[in-house]
Design a protein around this motif. Structure first.
Motif, short mmCIF file in Angstrom:
data_model
loop_
_atom_site.label_atom_id
_atom_site.label_comp_id
_atom_site.label_asym_id
_atom_site.label_seq_id
_atom_site.Cartn_x
_atom_site.Cartn_y
_atom_site.Cartn_z
N LEU A 1 -43.30 1.83 21.61
CA LEU A 1 -42.25 2.56 22.32
C LEU A 1 -40.97 1.75 22.38
CD1 LEU A 1 -44.28 4.11 25.29
CD2 LEU A 1 -43.39 5.28 23.25
N GLU A 2 -41.09 0.43 22.51
CA GLU A 2 -39.91 -0.43 22.56
C GLU A 2 -39.16 -0.38 21.23
OE1 GLU A 2 -38.72 -4.99 23.96
OE2 GLU A 2 -40.78 -4.52 23.31
N TYR A 3 -39.92 -0.36 20.12
CA TYR A 3 -39.33 -0.25 18.78
C TYR A 3 -38.57 1.07 18.66
CZ TYR A 3 -39.06 -0.68 13.66
OH TYR A 3 -38.61 -0.79 12.35
N GLN A 4 -39.23 2.16 19.04
CA GLN A 4 -38.61 3.48 18.96
C GLN A 4 -37.35 3.56 19.82
OE1 GLN A 4 -41.46 6.80 19.31
NE2 GLN A 4 -43.09 5.32 18.97
N ARG A 5 -37.41 2.96 21.00
CA ARG A 5 -36.26 3.00 21.90
C ARG A 5 -35.07 2.27 21.29
NH1 ARG A 5 -33.69 -0.19 24.90
NH2 ARG A 5 -35.15 -1.91 24.59
N LEU A 6 -35.32 1.12 20.68
CA LEU A 6 -34.25 0.34 20.07
C LEU A 6 -33.62 1.10 18.90
CD1 LEU A 6 -33.90 -2.36 21.51
CD2 LEU A 6 -34.47 -3.50 19.37
N VAL A 7 -34.46 1.77 18.12
CA VAL A 7 -33.96 2.56 17.00
C VAL A 7 -33.05 3.67 17.51
CG1 VAL A 7 -34.61 4.19 15.16
CG2 VAL A 7 -35.90 2.06 15.45
N GLU A 8 -33.50 4.38 18.53
CA GLU A 8 -32.70 5.48 19.08
C GLU A 8 -31.39 4.99 19.69
OE1 GLU A 8 -35.34 7.34 21.81
OE2 GLU A 8 -36.63 8.20 20.25
N GLU A 9 -31.43 3.81 20.30
CA GLU A 9 -30.26 3.32 21.02
C GLU A 9 -29.19 2.77 20.08
OE1 GLU A 9 -29.14 0.26 24.69
OE2 GLU A 9 -31.23 0.55 24.06
N TYR A 10 -29.58 2.10 18.98
CA TYR A 10 -28.60 1.42 18.15
C TYR A 10 -28.49 1.96 16.72
CZ TYR A 10 -28.70 -2.01 21.91
OH TYR A 10 -28.62 -2.62 23.12
N PHE A 11 -29.51 2.67 16.21
CA PHE A 11 -29.51 3.06 14.80
C PHE A 11 -29.37 4.55 14.58
CE2 PHE A 11 -31.39 -1.09 14.91
CZ PHE A 11 -30.99 -1.70 13.72
N MET A 12 -29.41 5.34 15.63
CA MET A 12 -29.30 6.78 15.49
C MET A 12 -27.91 7.25 15.93
SD MET A 12 -32.16 7.85 14.27
CE MET A 12 -33.93 7.61 14.19
#
Length: 439
Positions: A425-436
């Motif tokens: 979930l931490e990985y997914q959150r970081l992706v959504e916050e900075y890469f999307m």
């Protein structure tokens, strides 16, 4: 008609009325490459005519040389040009000119501009010899600078410096690499070689094969008939077959049959082929290469994965693969991975805040290895997104904390996790916050 030509059992070489007979069946990889050829991929250049013209010039006994291998080697990186010699005479001017152009100044646009301006002054002295002219020509051919390379050849003619086979090989590389080259210009080059009684050497064949984009398999088959050593172009063979859709296992079979499958560069070329054609099997190949040939990947290996996933629009996976492979292969020069990420990031669409933060992160991790041109492009885009941004300012405590967070989260402890939904979930959150992209 072309199909019949390829499958014909005879190859006629008019030089000395020689005829080669192909006794063996066409290799399955070449057979498949021929059947997959797209005849409309390069309309400006009739590659079949180029190959036919080259056949008329090629002698039975090809001369071994090192020009092609030297051309493919990376130039040493230099930030500052050498100072001029104290004594200016013909020999010192030639030595100085060669020293200037035998380096790479990619981290300094000022240095590159200085080289270009200085070369004009050095050429105007009229004392440059053939070796020096060839070095200058190679300098511009490497950059695919058609105009400057043409100017060098014209100046050679004006100074009555007779070209040699190295000169013609460089021009072949330039003409075939330059997208706007016409068939007539290449055939004219061959005609000049014929008039000068200049015979191609192995580098001539290698340069031509490496730059064909459509009918390369015809020339490769010719070289196999002539028993030309193929180890110098094994990575190019992989690239060309991959482009034609030949399955990686069939490409590998060809390499093994020709005994040209050894070495890190060709292993990396095969990894790239697997990533493009059969990505699910790439680690199976890496494991096989590690066990059979003691393959240990290098920074280029990691960059292939980074580029692949960035091209797919999944830069977070590119970053994760780069970090995973850096640890797997114990790489010490990981800065180049972040240069690759930064180069891809240039054209990514994100909110200004996200884009600038990630650009500064990649720049921070790349340290001082960012080429001058890319650095200027990144800095200019940052200013367009936020006029208050100073790309060279010190990193804030908040930025450094975000950087540390990205470093820790985008790091697989086990095998790669290739689906975003399978990650933490931490990985997914970081992706959504900075890469999307956010609205």
């Amino acid at each position: 008609m072309l199909k019949n030509h390829v499958r014909s059992s005879l190859f006629r070489w008019r030089k000395g009325c020689r005829t080669f007979t192909r006794l063996n069946k066409l290799h399955p990889a070449l057979e498949l490459q021929f059947s997959n050829t797209e005849k409309t991929s390069r309309k400006s250049l009739d590659e079949t005519k180029v190959i036919e013209a080259l056949r008329l010039l090629t002698p039975r006994d090809l001369v071994q040389d090192i020009q092609y291998s030297n051309f493919r080697k990376a130039r040493p990186i230099k930030h500052y040009p050498l100072p001029p010699p104290k004594n200016l005479e013909a020999s010192s001017i030639n030595r100085y000119t060669r020293a200037l152009v035998e380096a790479n100044y990619q981290y300094s646009l000022q240095a590159e501009n200085y080289i270009d301006q200085t070369l004009q002054d050095l050429i105007s002295t009229g004392v440059l010899d053939l070796e020096t002219y060839n070095c200058i020509l190679e300098y511009y051919v490497r950059k695919v600078n058609y105009g400057c390379a043409g100017m060098i050849k014209k100046r050679m003619d004006e100074d009555y410096v007779e070209p040699d086979i190295r000169t013609y090989n460089l021009l072949l590389q330039l003409y075939l690499k330059f997208d706007k080259t016409s068939t007539r210009s290449v055939l004219s080059l061959f005609e000049k070689m014929r008039e000068a009684k200049m015979e191609p050497n192995l580098s001539s064949l290698y340069f031509v094969y490496s730059n064909l984009k459509q009918m390369d398999h015809l020339l490769l088959e010719d070289m196999m008939v002539m028993k030309v050593p193929l180890d110098s172009i094994n990575t190019v063979i992989v690239r060309n077959m991959c482009r034609s859709g030949v399955p990686p296992k069939l490409i590998l079979q060809f390499l093994e049959d020709q005994k040209i499958h050894s070495g890190i560069p060709v292993k990396n070329a095969m990894i790239e082929a697997y990533l493009k054609l059969e990505p699910a099997s790439v680690f199976e190949y890496i494991d096989h290469a590690s066990q059979s040939d003691a393959f240990k990947g290098n920074t280029k290996t990691a960059k292939l994965f980074v580029s692949h996933y960035c091209t797919k629009g999944e830069p977070y996976f590119g970053l994760s693969y780069g970090k995973y492979l850096a640890e797997k292969f114990r790489l010490t020069n990981t800065e180049e991975i972040y240069v690759t990420m930064l180069s891809h990031h240039l054209n990514v669409v994100l909110s200004p805040k996200q884009w600038i933060l990630l650009a500064r992160y990649y720049y921070h991790k790349a340290k001082k290895l960012v080429p001058a041109k890319l650095k200027n492009q990144i800095s200019s885009k940052s200013l367009q997104l936020d006029s208050n941004t100073d790309f060279n300012e010190e990193f804030t405590k908040h930025e450094l904390q975000v950087f540390r967070n990205i470093d820790s989260v985008f790091r697989w402890k086990g095998a790669p996790i290739m689906k975003l939904s399978d990650n933490t979930l931490e990985y997914q959150r970081l992706v959504e916050e900075y890469f999307m992209k956010t609205n």
